[in-house]
Design a protein around this motif. Structure first.
Motif, PDB file in Angstrom:
ATOM      1  N   GLN A 138       0.831  -1.207   0.000  1.00  0.00           N
ATOM      2  CA  GLN A 138       0.000   0.000   0.000  1.00  0.00           C
ATOM      3  C   GLN A 138       0.863   1.254   0.000  1.00  0.00           C
ATOM      4  O   GLN A 138       0.604   2.212  -0.735  1.00  0.00           O
ATOM      5  CB  GLN A 138      -0.916  -0.003   1.226  1.00  0.00           C
ATOM      6  CG  GLN A 138      -1.825   1.218   1.349  1.00  0.00           C
ATOM      7  CD  GLN A 138      -2.866   1.276   0.254  1.00  0.00           C
ATOM      8  OE1 GLN A 138      -3.577   0.304   0.028  1.00  0.00           O
ATOM      9  NE2 GLN A 138      -2.956   2.407  -0.437  1.00  0.00           N
ATOM     10  N   GLU A 139       1.906   1.245   0.815  1.00  0.00           N
ATOM     11  CA  GLU A 139       2.795   2.405   0.904  1.00  0.00           C
ATOM     12  C   GLU A 139       3.511   2.665  -0.414  1.00  0.00           C
ATOM     13  O   GLU A 139       3.638   3.806  -0.855  1.00  0.00           O
ATOM     14  CB  GLU A 139       3.815   2.189   2.033  1.00  0.00           C
ATOM     15  CG  GLU A 139       3.192   2.162   3.415  1.00  0.00           C
ATOM     16  CD  GLU A 139       4.190   1.751   4.490  1.00  0.00           C
ATOM     17  OE1 GLU A 139       5.313   1.301   4.116  1.00  0.00           O
ATOM     18  OE2 GLU A 139       3.853   1.855   5.684  1.00  0.00           O
ATOM     19  N   ILE A 140       3.988   1.592  -1.041  1.00  0.00           N
ATOM     20  CA  ILE A 140       4.668   1.742  -2.329  1.00  0.00           C
ATOM     21  C   ILE A 140       3.688   2.206  -3.393  1.00  0.00           C
ATOM     22  O   ILE A 140       3.977   3.098  -4.194  1.00  0.00           O
ATOM     23  CB  ILE A 140       5.321   0.414  -2.757  1.00  0.00           C
ATOM     24  CG1 ILE A 140       6.390  -0.007  -1.752  1.00  0.00           C
ATOM     25  CG2 ILE A 140       5.924   0.532  -4.157  1.00  0.00           C
ATOM     26  CD1 ILE A 140       6.922  -1.416  -1.955  1.00  0.00           C
ATOM     27  N   GLY A 141       2.495   1.595  -3.402  1.00  0.00           N
ATOM     28  CA  GLY A 141       1.494   1.930  -4.402  1.00  0.00           C
ATOM     29  C   GLY A 141       1.025   3.365  -4.330  1.00  0.00           C
ATOM     30  O   GLY A 141       0.655   3.962  -5.351  1.00  0.00           O
ATOM     31  N   ASP A 142       1.063   3.940  -3.132  1.00  0.00           N
ATOM     32  CA  ASP A 142       0.631   5.333  -2.979  1.00  0.00           C
ATOM     33  C   ASP A 142       1.572   6.304  -3.684  1.00  0.00           C
ATOM     34  O   ASP A 142       1.191   7.453  -3.955  1.00  0.00           O
ATOM     35  CB  ASP A 142       0.552   5.696  -1.488  1.00  0.00           C
ATOM     36  CG  ASP A 142      -0.632   5.037  -0.787  1.00  0.00           C
ATOM     37  OD1 ASP A 142      -1.561   4.580  -1.496  1.00  0.00           O
ATOM     38  OD2 ASP A 142      -0.616   4.966   0.456  1.00  0.00           O
ATOM     39  N   ASP A 143       2.787   5.850  -3.963  1.00  0.00           N
ATOM     40  CA  ASP A 143       3.794   6.744  -4.549  1.00  0.00           C
ATOM     41  C   ASP A 143       3.993   6.557  -6.046  1.00  0.00           C
ATOM     42  O   ASP A 143       4.841   7.230  -6.637  1.00  0.00           O
ATOM     43  CB  ASP A 143       5.138   6.525  -3.849  1.00  0.00           C
ATOM     44  CG  ASP A 143       5.112   6.967  -2.388  1.00  0.00           C
ATOM     45  OD1 ASP A 143       4.314   7.871  -2.063  1.00  0.00           O
ATOM     46  OD2 ASP A 143       5.880   6.400  -1.587  1.00  0.00           O
TER      47      ASP A 143
END
Length: 260
Positions: A138-143
């Motif tokens: 999720q954290e990677i996908g947000d960027d």
């Protein structure tokens, strides 16, 4: 782009998706008991598909690893693409990977994460490896933004922990069904689009550098992976044999003289 190579790569992917055995046809008593270099599936995945992918990728920037398992065949064969500044093993870091679901006959092109690393971190916390991977995804996908790709978890059909970890580790993916498999240009364009995003991700958010391994198994897997990728596994075995023979040559000679 070498059009012939792209066609070979595309056709190899489709053939793997069509012919790779389901879990019921892998293991003891089947035609695919052991993953070794002479088996047709090894040749198809590692030599043919992996070889074609190597010709399509800048190997000064990326490492390619194709696998049907080591010893025991895997239920989910894969072709991994790893940025040199990120990782050299699909067990850790972020990497691009083609994952085959032989049950549903679906191929996934996904930005994924190393499950072994997640398991090690999770063992020291209250989170499960799957939850840790989902949070990171999720954290990677947000960027990032990858048009045409679906963000989130993959639901694999093959049983086992590895399937769950692959699924939870997915940041984004694109799926290709056997009955509606895309043409070579689509395969190539999708890969290039994801490579561009992956490259920018690594350059803008480099991984932490470590000078040590978490245990002997991780170190040996890393070394074996590098040797296998560079094609020097046999060379190492030869050199080790020579070294042993040289070190023991005087002792053996003296022993032979003493037994005459």
């Amino acid at each position: 782009m070498a059009e012939d190579t792209v066609e070979v790569f595309r056709d190899s992917l489709r053939t793997i998706l069509e012919e790779y055995p389901t879990p019921d046809n892998i293991g003891s008593g089947t035609d695919f008991e052991t993953a070794h270099g002479d088996h047709p599936m090894y040749k198809l995945v590692v030599n043919q598909a992996g070889g074609a992918l190597t010709e399509l990728i800048d190997t000064t920037t990326y490492t390619i690893k194709a696998s049907v398992g080591r010893g025991s065949p895997t239920y989910i064969p894969y072709l991994a693409i790893m940025h040199h500044n990120e990782t050299n093993s699909p067990q850790e870091g972020r990497y691009i990977v083609y994952l085959f679901d032989p049950v549903e006959r679906i191929l996934y092109l996904t930005l994924n994460q190393g499950a072994t690393e997640a398991q090690q971190v999770a063992s020291e916390s209250s989170q499960t490896p799957e939850d840790l991977l989902r949070t990171r995804a999720q954290e990677i996908g947000d960027d990032i933004n990858v048009p045409g790709f679906t963000f989130g978890e993959i639901g694999f059909s093959p049983p086992g922990k590895k399937s769950r970890l692959y699924g939870a580790g997915s940041v984004c993916y694109k799926s290709y069904e056997l009955e509606n498999f895309p043409d070579a240009n689509t395969i190539y364009d999708d890969l290039q689009n994801l490579l561009q995003v992956y490259n920018e991700l690594v350059l803008n958010d480099p991984p932490e550098v470590t000078d040590s391994y978490e245990g002997l198994t991780q170190a040996m897997d890393d070394i074996y992976g590098r040797l296998e990728q560079s094609g020097t596994t046999n060379w190492l075995a030869d050199e080790l044999t020579k070294s042993v023979v040289e070190d023991w040559s005087d002792v053996l000679t003296a022993f032979n003289r003493g037994t005459r």
